[in-house]
Scaffold this active site. Structure first.
Site, short mmCIF file in Angstrom:
data_model
loop_
_atom_site.label_atom_id
_atom_site.label_comp_id
_atom_site.label_asym_id
_atom_site.label_seq_id
_atom_site.Cartn_x
_atom_site.Cartn_y
_atom_site.Cartn_z
N GLU A 33 3.52 1.03 15.77
CA GLU A 33 4.45 0.90 14.65
C GLU A 33 3.70 0.80 13.33
OE1 GLU A 33 7.87 0.66 12.40
OE2 GLU A 33 7.62 1.33 14.45
N ILE A 65 -12.78 0.32 11.51
CA ILE A 65 -11.95 -0.76 12.05
C ILE A 65 -10.65 -0.21 12.61
CG2 ILE A 65 -10.73 -2.90 11.49
CD1 ILE A 65 -13.07 -3.41 9.46
N ASN A 108 -0.34 10.69 3.59
CA ASN A 108 -1.51 9.88 3.93
C ASN A 108 -2.58 10.73 4.63
OD1 ASN A 108 -3.34 7.88 4.58
ND2 ASN A 108 -1.75 6.41 5.17
N TYR A 152 -6.74 10.21 12.54
CA TYR A 152 -6.02 10.52 13.77
C TYR A 152 -6.53 11.81 14.41
CZ TYR A 152 -2.88 6.94 11.92
OH TYR A 152 -2.36 5.78 11.42
N ARG A 168 -5.81 10.51 4.48
CA ARG A 168 -6.92 9.74 5.06
C ARG A 168 -6.59 9.31 6.49
NH1 ARG A 168 -10.11 4.76 2.12
NH2 ARG A 168 -11.72 4.56 3.69
N TYR A 189 0.83 -1.21 0.00
CA TYR A 189 0.00 0.00 0.00
C TYR A 189 0.86 1.26 0.00
CZ TYR A 189 -3.13 3.61 1.84
OH TYR A 189 -3.83 4.78 2.04
#
Length: 165
Positions: A97, A110, A138, A145, A140, A30
């Site tokens: 991590e 999820i 990133n 967060y 998204r 990814y």
């Protein structure tokens, strides 16, 4: 494929080392970093269960009641963490991590559930924080967060020196 049923989360078991390693490879793919994966499934198993350097939890899709005859649920995401320590606070924290959810399951909270699961574990251990890094592209993940109250650590940059140079 995503769909009915519920999501459950549990700590990884030794028999799950292959699942954890599979998610690591999927995450690397990814992120466009597949060529950087040097770890083996055995390395991950040892780190988790022999040396106890890291911990992991797996999110499972549990089938709906009427389809339970099809067997156990399928793994749909994971989180890997380890303990860090603040000398100023005299307490540990948990450092995330890696966290990853298979694409068909994204957008179903999820990752949020995995972080919440780890937060509960951290509170039970009297840890003072969860901490993690995020790739700058990133958006998204950054939105997730922010939505759970995470924020960049002001005044700090993530630095590293590779020892294999």
């Amino acid at each position: 494929m995503s769909g009915g049923g519920t999501i459950s989360i549990r700590d990884a078991r030794e028999t799950d080392a292959g699942i954890v390693f599979g998610f690591i490879r999927a995450l690397a793919d990814y992120e466009g970093l597949s060529s950087k994966v040097q770890a083996t499934e055995e390395d991950i198993r040892k780190a988790l269960f022999e040396h106890h350097l890291i911990g992991a939890a797996i999110a499972w899709s549990e089938p709906e009641k009427e389809s339970e005859g099809q067997g156990a649920g399928q793994p749909v995401g994971f989180i890997v963490y380890y303990r860090n320590f603040s000398t100023f606070r005299g307490k540990t924290g948990l450092y995330i991590e890696d966290i990853f959810v298979d694409e068909p399951w994204r957008g179903q909270c999820i990752a949020r559930k995995l972080i919440s699961y780890l937060g509960d574990k951290a509170r039970a251990e009297n840890a003072f924080c969860l901490q993690w890094a995020v790739l700058d592209w990133n958006e998204r993940a950054k939105a997730l967060y922010r939505s759970i109250g995470g924020k960049p650590l002001a005044g700090w940059e993530l630095w590293r020196k590779d020892l294999e140079e």
